[in-house]
Motif scaffolding. Structure first.
Motif: not given
Length: 508
Positions: A187-188, A190, A194, A198, A240-241, A244, A274-275, A278, A312
């Motif tokens: 991930c970028r 945490r 969570c 990840a 994870g994402t 990323s 996810g986000r 990313t 986030r």
């Protein structure tokens, strides 16, 4: 309720676990050290549970609950439960141990009813599927859930309807139909809540070491699919994402997964995007190019102050822009995740979030109840955050469900986790035709799932023995890199055990 000493007459691991689950359900706290015992006032000095278990003519459990108050006053209550004739003996004993104690606490200690009753497992709909296979009608199944598990009428009805809705999808799978899960554990950043394995995206050297092991893992799984003539129904890339990764690494990863597993039987290919911090146009085009059919976008909330609080690195508008990018780029079915019970939020916040999410017209919405997991920053610093209580989270759930149902979504799969706010569940809701095959298959546990990557689990279903065995890859990616050969060997052995003999017979 606080208990100074708790005594249980049975030492079997399963029974100890079942009783502990009830203590947690009813928030009964047992003082466990001398200092705490001296400092705190207990509601009950001694609480003792005893079971008399008989196996013939049918299993029966007689449970006695003995309580001694701080004043010295003592009370004794008892109840007996008898198994149904169609139940497996030890399963019936375990059910009755928990059911008896649940009813004693409810009747004599004024404990509130739990909407899921004594059901504690991750996959409650598996019980319903078993009843369906035994030929029970909808009405008979609901009755069994009410009487044998103390499930509320609301939960019993909706999980039963959900299971019947899943049947046509699950029946598309035969013994050699499988799914593939690919784990990218990066991930970028945490998030506060969570607890997943990840990691913040590492530097090039560590990333290269990870992908060296991952490539070996993927190629070995590809060889197993070919060796056992397996048919890949769905592919799921999670983390994870996965987004990323850099554009180049993401393209390479997708290309390898596509080439290895996508075939004539594949009906669904999901990527957890996810986000929005990313996502790029290049990654959206990569997904389109490699036949991804379903993308998960996870706003969690559309409240800016909450996004900042939970770590986030995006705004609600970023979510909107990401959603539009995906709609413009490809014919993706888009899922959106929302979390209920986040710090500082109210029902009003949830209503606003649902309105904003549904205004985008997603195909699938998953409602998650916040789980307070060990290892998360939230759990470790709980005193620093104002969390809504169970009643508020339950009201949030009702608010969210009203919004999705009004928008024409139907619940189609669910699962539960430990330490969930409001004693609730996570539920996926979709328009007809937009249901995720992978989500239903993994919850039913009737299909082999090959796991590739860090923290991935392979679940191998042996249809001859009707048993499922699992092989777990390490959650720590350094350990995963070091021990990759052992994980590949374990998965290969389980696949040979499940499919090898049939292969040899056909060769002969």
């Amino acid at each position: 309720m606080i208990v100074r000493r708790f005594l249980l007459d049975r030492k079997e691991e399963v029974i100890v676990k079942l009783v502990r689950e009830l203590l947690e359900l009813f928030k009964i706290r047992v003082l466990d050290n001398a200092e705490e015992t001296a400092a705190e006032k207990a509601d009950i000095d001694v609480l003792s549970v005893q079971h008399e278990i008989t196996m013939k003519p049918v299993p029966a459990v007689h449970t006695e609950l003995f309580a001694v108050a701080e004043t010295g006053e003592d009370r004794c209550f008892s109840i007996k439960g008898v198994a149904r004739r169609d139940e497996k003996a030890m399963a019936a004993v375990h059910r009755l141990v928990k059911l008896n104690l649940y009813r004693l606490f409810r009747m004599h200690f004024a404990m509130p009813a739990a909407s899921w009753g004594i059901l504690h497992g991750v996959r409650p709909t598996k019980i319903v599927h078993r009843f369906i296979e035994e030929g029970l009608s909808r009405e008979e199944i609901v009755s069994r859930l009410l009487n044998d598990y103390e499930v509320s009428l609301e939960k019993a009805s909706y999980m039963t309807d959900m299971a019947f809705r899943q049947r046509p999808f699950l029946q598309t799978s035969d013994e050699r139909t499988i799914s593939v899960y690919v784990g990218i554990p990066f991930c970028r950043s945490r998030c506060l809540y969570c607890s997943f394995p990840a990691y913040v995206l590492p530097k090039e050297e560590q990333l290269a070491a990870f992908f060296s092991a991952w490539d070996k893992d993927l190629n070995a799984a590809k060889a197993e699919v070919e060796r056992h003539r397996l048919k890949v129904q769905s592919i799921y890339i999670g983390g994870g994402t996965p987004t990323s990764l850099s554009n180049a690494d993401f393209e390479r990863m997708l290309s390898l997964v596509d080439e290895a597993f996508y075939g004539e039987h594949t009906v669904e290919f999901t990527v957890e995007a996810g986000r929005p911090d990313t996502m790029t146009r290049e990654k959206a085009l990569s997904m389109k190019r490699h036949r991804v059919s379903r993308v998960s976008v996870n706003p969690q909330t559309m409240q800016q102050r909450t996004l900042e609080r939970i770590g986030r690195a995006h705004t609600p508008e970023d979510i909107v822009q990401m959603f539009r990018l995906l709609r413009e780029t490809g014919d993706f079915s888009i899922n959106m995740d929302v979390i209920l019970g986040l710090p500082g939020e109210t029902c009003t916040d949830v209503a606003d979030t649902m309105s904003k999410v549904l205004s985008l017209s997603p195909d699938d919405v998953t409602l998650h109840s916040l789980a307070l997991k060990r290892g998360s920053k939230l759990k470790m610093h709980l005193e620093e955050y104002e969390l809504p209580d169970d009643a508020e989270v339950q009201a949030m759930f009702q608010t969210a469900m009203k919004h999705v149902q009004k928008a024409g979504f139907l619940p189609y799969y669910l699962y539960r986790q430990g330490y969930m706010s409001g004693q609730l569940e996570n539920v996926g809701c979709a328009h007809c035709g937009a249901e995720s095959m992978y989500n239903m298959q993994i919850m039913d546990e009737h299909q082999t799932i090959l796991g590739i990557g860090c923290a991935a689990t392979s679940k191998i279903m042996n249809f001859r023995t009707k048993r499922l065995k699992a092989s777990f890859n390490a959650k720590d990616f350094h350990t995963y890199v070091r021990d990759i050969d052992a994980y590949i060997a374990k998965r290969s052995a389980l696949l040979l055990e499940a499919y090898g003999n049939e292969e040899e017979e056909e060769t002969c």
